[in-house]
Scaffold this active site. Sequence first.
Site, PDB file in Angstrom:
ATOM      1  N   HIS A 188      65.795  31.670  31.763  1.00  0.00           N
ATOM      2  CA  HIS A 188      66.001  33.050  32.202  1.00  0.00           C
ATOM      3  C   HIS A 188      64.684  33.727  32.613  1.00  0.00           C
ATOM      4  CE1 HIS A 188      68.462  36.323  33.048  1.00  0.00           C
ATOM      5  NE2 HIS A 188      69.017  36.574  31.882  1.00  0.00           N
ATOM      6  N   ASP A 241      67.548  34.425  37.338  1.00  0.00           N
ATOM      7  CA  ASP A 241      68.354  35.570  36.922  1.00  0.00           C
ATOM      8  C   ASP A 241      69.811  35.149  36.734  1.00  0.00           C
ATOM      9  OD1 ASP A 241      66.169  37.278  37.027  1.00  0.00           O
ATOM     10  OD2 ASP A 241      66.494  37.745  39.154  1.00  0.00           O
TER      11      ASP A 241
END
Length: 420
Positions: free
Chosen positions: A391, A395
């Site tokens: 992450h 995204d």
Amino acid sequence: MMSTEVRVPTLGESVTEATVATWFKKPGDAVAVDEMLCELETDKVTVEVPSPAAGTLSEIVAQEGETVGVDALLAQIAEGDAPAKTAPQEPKDARAEESIDQDRPKGETPQEEVQTDAGSADVRPRDPQDAPSAKKRMAEAGLSSDEVKGTGKDGRVMKEDVLKALSEPKKAEAPKQAPRAPVAAEDADREERVKMTRLRQTIARRLKEAQNTAAMLTTYNEVDMSAVMGLRSEYKDLFEKKHKVKLGFMSFFTKACCHALKEVPDVNAEIDGTDVVYKNYVHMGIAVGTPTGLVVPVVKNADTMSFAEIEKTIAELGVKARDGKLSMADMQGGTFTISNGGVYGSLMSSPILNPPQSGILGMHKIQERPMVVNGEIVIRPMMYLALSYDHRIVDGKGAVTFLVRVKEALEDPRRLLMDL
């Protein structure tokens, strides 16, 4: 008489050390050029070391079980026909060997036993005699020989080594594993304790590092495999007849992932410090389970390959993995990984990243389930898909988009031909 050094070869990208697993020769044995002298076990593959010259193996410097770095001295070869004088080898305890043979599980070969022992932390090289001044200084400072890197002959610790160790800042100790709970006496006799191989230790370390380093998250979806299964069933015989290889599901998934990675390049990138390195190519890692542990051979430039080329490459790498013949080149450079837990019956799981990659796709078991299609309940062969991603660079929108593109390509393979 000339002497030739035998040194540790280049072990490959990101590999800096290895364990001496097996010596095929002993001091005094005659050797020919390119004859295998020993076998090194790294955290990825096993590397054989050939003889650089013909002559006699005069000295073995790195013993079995010893950890060595790149270009470290392994042995000396006296060129020519005259055998070198060597110290007599300690006789092996025949009773110990007999006991090992009796305790060895059925089907386990002596070679497997050697590889397991090579990764053992209890296997140590011969203990050199440290300098008296160094011993005195270590005793005063409360240091052991294991905490000081010796620079003398055969790793002998000198006084200067102790002073250097004392001047260096102490590294923060890693949290120790909680001690094992006591075991009842009647259960202890039915337990078996086996040292982890070097490969298994490295797998454990790297997987934990991935959890500690990456901001790992997993997103899920499901795919109707009807179209892929129908296409495969229709063309598998013609495909095998023409290309001499079976048409499997992995080529469809590899193609679908390559297609999705073009649209979402973040999943194919990696973090290097404060930079993001984008890859304009796809080296697809295919996770393969072997008797010694999980390995990830790489299909290079998978984005430029045809279905047949992908299937042939995966088949070749699979045979190498099964036979323990994977080379360092076969394991390096992957940019994305596919893990197929479905072959073992897994219905759903969250795969762990293969650092420094930013994404890994988990395939699972194909299972018939009732689905609603155009207002009607029908039975369809369904598979759960799981994308684990970093992450920090990927995204949520990119991860979901990637997985949806894979799903679309598999449910309608014509999209791959039309680049849609």
